[in-house]
Design an enzyme around this catalytic site. Sequence first.
Site, PDB file in Angstrom:
ATOM      1  N   SER A   1       3.987   2.228   8.577  1.00 24.17           N
ATOM      2  CA  SER A   1       3.789   1.240   7.525  1.00 24.17           C
ATOM      3  C   SER A   1       5.082   1.046   6.760  1.00 24.17           C
ATOM      4  CB  SER A   1       2.699   1.693   6.561  1.00 24.17           C
ATOM      5  OG  SER A   1       1.466   1.313   7.064  1.00 24.17           O
TER       6      SER A   1
ATOM      7  N   ASP B   1       1.265  -7.710   2.346  1.00 26.64           N
ATOM      8  CA  ASP B   1       1.327  -6.271   2.038  1.00 26.64           C
ATOM      9  C   ASP B   1       2.785  -5.804   1.898  1.00 26.64           C
ATOM     10  OD1 ASP B   1       0.918  -3.571   1.775  1.00 26.64           O
ATOM     11  OD2 ASP B   1      -0.505  -3.414   3.424  1.00 26.64           O
TER      12      ASP B   1
ATOM     13  N   HIS C   1       0.822  -1.217   0.000  1.00 26.76           N
ATOM     14  CA  HIS C   1       0.000   0.000   0.000  1.00 26.76           C
ATOM     15  C   HIS C   1       0.855   1.266   0.000  1.00 26.76           C
ATOM     16  CE1 HIS C   1       0.046  -0.056   4.581  1.00 26.76           C
ATOM     17  NE2 HIS C   1       0.011   1.249   4.408  1.00 26.76           N
TER      18      HIS C   1
HETATM   19  N1  ARG Z   1      -4.860   0.733   7.776  1.00 25.24           N
HETATM   20  C1  ARG Z   1      -3.565   0.805   7.154  1.00 25.24           C
HETATM   21  C2  ARG Z   1      -2.989   2.214   7.318  1.00 25.24           C
HETATM   22  O1  ARG Z   1      -3.511   2.988   8.045  1.00 25.24           O
HETATM   23  C3  ARG Z   1      -3.582   0.322   5.765  1.00 25.24           C
HETATM   24  C4  ARG Z   1      -4.233   1.219   4.753  1.00 25.24           C
HETATM   25  C5  ARG Z   1      -4.201   0.715   3.350  1.00 25.24           C
HETATM   26  N2  ARG Z   1      -5.124  -0.381   3.104  1.00 25.24           N
HETATM   27  C6  ARG Z   1      -6.462  -0.212   2.836  1.00 25.24           C
HETATM   28  N3  ARG Z   1      -7.216  -1.262   2.651  1.00 25.24           N
HETATM   29  N4  ARG Z   1      -7.014   0.968   2.778  1.00 25.24           N
HETATM   30  O2  ARG Z   1      -2.383   2.849   6.528  1.00 25.24           O
HETATM   31  N1  ASP Z   2      -1.415   1.413   8.092  1.00 30.80           N
HETATM   32  C1  ASP Z   2      -0.666   2.459   8.752  1.00 30.80           C
HETATM   33  C2  ASP Z   2       0.340   3.137   7.810  1.00 30.80           C
HETATM   34  O1  ASP Z   2       0.161   3.130   6.622  1.00 30.80           O
HETATM   35  C3  ASP Z   2      -0.010   1.939   9.978  1.00 30.80           C
HETATM   36  C4  ASP Z   2      -0.875   2.089  11.168  1.00 30.80           C
HETATM   37  O2  ASP Z   2      -1.669   3.037  11.206  1.00 30.80           O
HETATM   38  O3  ASP Z   2      -0.726   1.302  12.089  1.00 30.80           O
HETATM   39  O4  ASP Z   2       1.248   3.797   8.236  1.00 30.80           O
END
Ligand code: ARG
Ligand code: ASP
Length: 719
Positions: free
Chosen positions: A654, A226, A84
């Site tokens: 991330s 990921d 991502h």
């Molecule tokens: N929750 C993660 C973060 O805050 C992953 C975000 C990307 N993935 C998604 N399905 N939106 O960045």
């Molecule tokens: N998914 C988040 C990021 O892209 C990581 C998190 O919020 O724990 O940085």
Amino acid sequence: MKKLIISLAAALLSLPTMADEGMWLLPLLKGQRFQQMQELGLKLQHYDIYNPDSSSLKDAVVIFGGGCTGEIVSPDGLLLTNHHCGYGCIQRHSSLEHDYLTDGFWAMSREEELPNPGMTVTFIDKIDDVTDYVKGELAKDTDPNSMNFLSPKYLNELAKAKVGENFLQDNPGTEVEIKAFYGGNQYFMFTKKIYKDLRLVGAPPSSIGKFGADTDNWMWPRHTGDFSVFRVYADKNGNPAPYSKDNVPLRPKRWFKISLKGVQENDFAMMMGFPGRTNKYYTSWEVAERRDIDNTIRINIRDIRQKAMLEEMLKDPSVRIQYSSKYAGSTNAYKNSIGSNWAIKKRNFEQVKKEEQDKLIAWGEKNCDGSYKDALVTIEQIISDRKDLRTRSWLLDEAIIRGIEFVNVPTKTEKVIEALKGNDKEARKEQLRLLERAYHGFANSNYSAEVDKKIAKVLLKEYRNQVNPHVQPEYFQIIDKKFKGDIDRFVDYLFEKSIYGSDDNFDKFLAHPSVKALENDPMILFANSVRKEEAALKESLQSFNDGYALAHRTYVKGLLAMYKDQANFPDANFTLRLTYGQVKGYSPSDCNYFGHQTTLDGVMEKEDPTNWEFVVPKRLKELYNANDFGRYKLQNGKMPVAFSATTHSTGGNSGSPVLNDCGELIGINFDRNWEGVGGDIQYLPDYQRSIIVDIRYVLFIMDKYAGAGYLLKEMEIVE
Ligand code: ARG
Ligand code: ASP
């Protein structure tokens, strides 16, 4: 004895920083936390992790792009981060013929690696405590209300002055930055080296790299691979240089060894990376403000927006593709806000902070220092005084600025108008060409006017319900005057009349361009009116924000003084940090326990060929059915996918390397469970978990799935 244990436990519970909590600054680590890390199992010395005088593990950790972390894993500059995080790059290289998002991409030789103009990778060469220097400079400022103590512009000028112009000239690609910590009570300078030639080496298909998509986002147990793979290039001397085919792979100072040993529950684990923002030093009033204004508005508005968007996505597969990234972006912060409010309530953060404040007031009074109490009174007052403005600002932002796409139509039309008024035919053609390009930039292949229209109708209704008519953007008056309050008709009118309402409208305008059409365009007027309101709100809020920042600095100063015998970590500010803890599962609810390790079995259990989020690629199923996991499998023969740990991470982490007791790479961080996101305000030891893709799954996909095993040859793999 029992009593002793109870009082000991009570004492431990009241420690301001709990075990596993903390995003530690590397130069302070040795004094603050190193012993605890070793007690938990770390076998390294502090200088192995961070050494100001020679290379150490921290040299293999980088900022990837503008908001992620990455790590170097080979002497040839190979880099790992999340799928991502690399998504934008993968998307930009994709077309209908080469759909790397769907099919994945693997360079089978260095020549096939793909350049990514605009992308950067940033190494942190040096970290210096410059508190005395900055405070000395600040003291020369005679304005007692000066905001220089937090101003990036001011602080970076100081940084440049400190190292000198020559230093920067002699070191191409090097930049210096001073950042404020603890609300402006301490300052560190970062000497950074920024590389601009970064090439895409590989990415799994989205059905692996984004498996589970939005349904599984912020969820554990997780089954997503990921990750994506890049390589950093430099000029022949190893210096940063823009892309050139003559560039060579970077010879980095350090790279991580990769461990195939895997993880057991309670194993020591640590993570280095760039956490973006936390609010550990919130007062009780800010907790309530975050809950009742920020989070609540975001949840309500996005709920409405996403429902409308999803309806259209489910109706039409092409809309689904157009809006999947926008939908994902929207739900990401939405689900985070839900988790944040859940934690605020569950652990009564408001009360916890209140008790801390009262303790500080009492402590200050005991020491004849009323400044902390004054600061708290100020903060309480400011939060109360800015309530309405903040509510309006959040509603405008969520419901209109972020919610409605057509507020972003090109509005800078002065030059076009000038050219249309003038006689210069070439200038006219050129300006119209630029406008056309701007229009197509807005109404690009991922834009659907129908979807935007539908969303605008529901969001404008909600906005108008919640905001007093006297303080809505001025142009909204015509909704009442001309349309008797009928929003649907108003929105239809915007699309019907605006040159940006459809390609047809725009072409008609190009055929007969007129000044009047531009000056009276309802979408442009609408957008300008919204921007005007946005600017006005921002300005009104600024004085509150400044007053707040000054009081916040005093409050944090007080907490640091009161807890001076404890290790206190500063709030995250996208600087390099280390967090450590243990590999651990968790119990989300009564009688429920989630283990720490997921496997490929779970991927197969979740498979749903009718739902794009849970499609499993054929090749992965073949490998699974043949049990063809090579040296990457667990002792019980299963194929590991992801694990969870108690490390205190947040957005920006991330892509962060997760390391074992020997400092070897065991995984790549990519998410948290939604019950743990409240840790941005207050760590929740029993709930907060980082979600990490197991490095063995990463290597398995590269090697067995993609047939790019040649890449593993340049890594140092410890069996
Ligand atoms: N929750 C993660 C973060 O805050 C992953 C975000 C990307 N993935 C998604 N399905 N939106 O960045
Ligand atoms: N998914 C988040 C990021 O892209 C990581 C998190 O919020 O724990 O940085």
